[in-house]
Design an enzyme around this catalytic site. Structure first.
Site, PDB file in Angstrom:
ATOM      1  N   HIS A 108     -36.642 -13.241  94.150  1.00  0.00           N
ATOM      2  CA  HIS A 108     -37.128 -13.196  95.040  1.00  0.00           C
ATOM      3  C   HIS A 108     -39.225 -13.619  94.389  1.00  0.00           C
ATOM      4  O   HIS A 108     -39.678 -13.141  95.812  1.00  0.00           O
ATOM      5  CB  HIS A 108     -37.734 -11.606  95.055  1.00  0.00           C
ATOM      6  CG  HIS A 108     -38.839 -10.442  93.627  1.00  0.00           C
ATOM      7  ND1 HIS A 108     -37.633 -10.306  92.711  1.00  0.00           N
ATOM      8  CD2 HIS A 108     -39.831 -10.589  93.797  1.00  0.00           C
ATOM      9  CE1 HIS A 108     -38.892  -9.981  91.919  1.00  0.00           C
ATOM     10  NE2 HIS A 108     -40.042  -9.999  92.781  1.00  0.00           N
ATOM     11  N   ASP A 166     -30.206 -10.967  91.796  1.00  0.00           N
ATOM     12  CA  ASP A 166     -32.326 -11.670  91.496  1.00  0.00           C
ATOM     13  C   ASP A 166     -32.475 -12.229  90.428  1.00  0.00           C
ATOM     14  O   ASP A 166     -33.438 -12.187  89.282  1.00  0.00           O
ATOM     15  CB  ASP A 166     -33.252 -10.329  92.005  1.00  0.00           C
ATOM     16  CG  ASP A 166     -34.209 -10.656  91.725  1.00  0.00           C
ATOM     17  OD1 ASP A 166     -34.866 -11.492  92.600  1.00  0.00           O
ATOM     18  OD2 ASP A 166     -35.681 -10.390  91.999  1.00  0.00           O
ATOM     19  N   GLN A 184     -45.990  -4.809  89.668  1.00  0.00           N
ATOM     20  CA  GLN A 184     -46.016  -6.535  90.557  1.00  0.00           C
ATOM     21  C   GLN A 184     -46.744  -7.571  89.641  1.00  0.00           C
ATOM     22  O   GLN A 184     -48.002  -8.019  88.813  1.00  0.00           O
ATOM     23  CB  GLN A 184     -47.381  -5.615  91.459  1.00  0.00           C
ATOM     24  CG  GLN A 184     -46.657  -5.536  92.852  1.00  0.00           C
ATOM     25  CD  GLN A 184     -45.143  -4.290  92.347  1.00  0.00           C
ATOM     26  OE1 GLN A 184     -46.206  -3.377  91.652  1.00  0.00           O
ATOM     27  NE2 GLN A 184     -44.118  -4.490  92.941  1.00  0.00           N
ATOM     28  N   GLY A 185     -46.583  -8.921  89.736  1.00  0.00           N
ATOM     29  CA  GLY A 185     -46.636 -10.210  89.164  1.00  0.00           C
ATOM     30  C   GLY A 185     -46.042 -10.407  87.939  1.00  0.00           C
ATOM     31  O   GLY A 185     -45.746 -11.454  87.153  1.00  0.00           O
ATOM     32  N   ASP A 186     -44.879  -9.439  87.695  1.00  0.00           N
ATOM     33  CA  ASP A 186     -44.396  -9.261  86.309  1.00  0.00           C
ATOM     34  C   ASP A 186     -43.132  -9.966  86.716  1.00  0.00           C
ATOM     35  O   ASP A 186     -42.160 -10.696  85.796  1.00  0.00           O
ATOM     36  CB  ASP A 186     -43.878  -8.258  85.414  1.00  0.00           C
ATOM     37  CG  ASP A 186     -45.590  -7.684  84.504  1.00  0.00           C
ATOM     38  OD1 ASP A 186     -46.215  -8.257  84.676  1.00  0.00           O
ATOM     39  OD2 ASP A 186     -45.857  -6.053  85.124  1.00  0.00           O
ATOM     40  N   SER A 187     -42.886  -9.547  87.614  1.00  0.00           N
ATOM     41  CA  SER A 187     -41.410 -10.341  88.504  1.00  0.00           C
ATOM     42  C   SER A 187     -41.222 -11.659  88.031  1.00  0.00           C
ATOM     43  O   SER A 187     -41.443 -12.983  88.020  1.00  0.00           O
ATOM     44  CB  SER A 187     -41.503 -10.021  90.279  1.00  0.00           C
ATOM     45  OG  SER A 187     -41.023  -9.254  90.109  1.00  0.00           O
TER      46      SER A 187
HETATM   47  N1  ARG Z   1     -41.447  -7.217  92.385  1.00  0.00           N
HETATM   48  C1  ARG Z   1     -42.528  -7.370  91.361  1.00  0.00           C
HETATM   49  C2  ARG Z   1     -42.970  -8.354  91.516  1.00  0.00           C
HETATM   50  O1  ARG Z   1     -42.769  -9.552  91.957  1.00  0.00           O
HETATM   51  C3  ARG Z   1     -41.795  -6.295  90.362  1.00  0.00           C
HETATM   52  C4  ARG Z   1     -41.601  -4.806  90.200  1.00  0.00           C
HETATM   53  C5  ARG Z   1     -41.504  -4.338  89.169  1.00  0.00           C
HETATM   54  N2  ARG Z   1     -41.775  -2.756  89.073  1.00  0.00           N
HETATM   55  C6  ARG Z   1     -41.129  -2.241  88.056  1.00  0.00           C
HETATM   56  N3  ARG Z   1     -41.621  -0.987  88.513  1.00  0.00           N
HETATM   57  N4  ARG Z   1     -41.207  -2.999  86.500  1.00  0.00           N
HETATM   58  O2  ARG Z   1     -43.969  -8.791  90.454  1.00  0.00           O
END
Ligand code: ARG
Length: 272
Positions: free
Chosen positions: A86, A131, A217-220
């Site tokens: 993603h 993913d 968010q941003g760790d993905s």
């Molecule tokens: N989708 C998020 C990203 O793009 C990562 C989210 C992880 N969330 C969590 N609750 N562990 O950075």
């Protein structure tokens, strides 16, 4: 307001980095802007880091990579980064991504920055499971790589997470690499939190009872890892999604690396 009625597969990566995340289940990288005002607990939670972590030491996780679209990644080889599907737009030649490595401080002048040449997004990726993605770099980065789990031996215990993402729901991206530890959450428990969990392809971790520690968010795209029996780091997960960040009863969801290990290896070999 929680958007728990929304199904993840209707949510795709926002086209622009920094797009406002209106959905709690957002998969958008770096979607770290404010949640809707009605979000419960959004601003009232104790602020720490990843969420609930501490600053990593220089050289502690030398395989960590920050990607310019606002995601994390890890060095699978010296010139291939493993990240989340993603976080990328599809497969093919792509020189738009910059990988930053070798530093915990993204503004450190010693940071190594290398452009991408090609991207492989997991075949069949449709926003649910699968993913993972690979990014080929224009030149090798001289840092240690991170081995991926080949079977489920290490899909349990306590895991290490790290990233430059938000340090709380709606929080800002971080200058310094943050790290924390999260316990494994079994599939049955995780499925009760997330009915659309893809058990064979996703692995959950977090503190079910208290919350407080999580990726955000941003760790993905960044790795979730632990030590193997020989004391070497092994990657078991890829940061994927969650309902908000660090909420009690809502663990983080990670791509189950062992499930895709042979696909990932084959795709990396093909990248040459
Ligand atoms: N989708 C998020 C990203 O793009 C990562 C989210 C992880 N969330 C969590 N609750 N562990 O950075």
């Amino acid at each position: 307001m929680r958007t728990t009625t929304k199904h993840r597969k209707h949510l795709t990566r926002a086209a622009a980095v920094g797009a406002v995340a209106l959905a709690a289940f957002s998969l958008s990288p770096a979607a770290a802007t404010a949640r809707p005002a009605a979000t419960p607990g959004g601003d009232g939670e104790p602020s720490a880091t990843v969420v609930g972590g501490t600053r990593a030491q220089q050289g502690q996780f030398p395989f960590m990579v920050r990607l310019s679209m606002g995601c994390g990644g890890s060095l699978l080889t010296k010139d291939v980064v493993l990240t989340a599907a993603h976080c990328v737009d599809g497969s093919g030649p792509d020189t738009s991504i910059t990988a930053t490595a070798g530093v915990v401080d993204l503004r450190d002048p010693a940071a190594v920055k290398v452009r991408s040449t090609e991207v492989v997004q997991a075949p069949g990726y449709d926003g649910q499971g699968k993913d993972w993605a690979l990014i080929k770099l224009a030149k090798p980065i001289d840092q240690p790589t991170l081995a991926i789990a080949k079977d489920d031996t290490y899909n349990k215990g306590d895991f290490t997470i790290a990233g430059w993402g938000a340090d709380r729901e709606g929080g800002a991206q971080q200058r310094y690499l943050l790290t924390a530890q999260v316990p494994y959450v079994d599939d049955v428990t995780c499925k009760s939190a997330y009915p659309d969990l893809v058990e064979g392809e996703e692995l959950c971790a977090g503190r079910m009872d208290t919350g407080g520690v999580d990726t955000c968010q941003g760790d993905s795209g960044g790795p979730m890892f632990r030590k193997d029996d020989a004391g070497q780091w092994v990657q078991v997960g890829i940061v994927s999604w969650g309902d908000g960040c660090a909420r009690p009863g809502k663990p983080g969801v990670y791509t189950e690396v062992s499930t895709f290990a042979s696909d990932i290896q084959a795709a990396a070999d093909q990248l040459g």
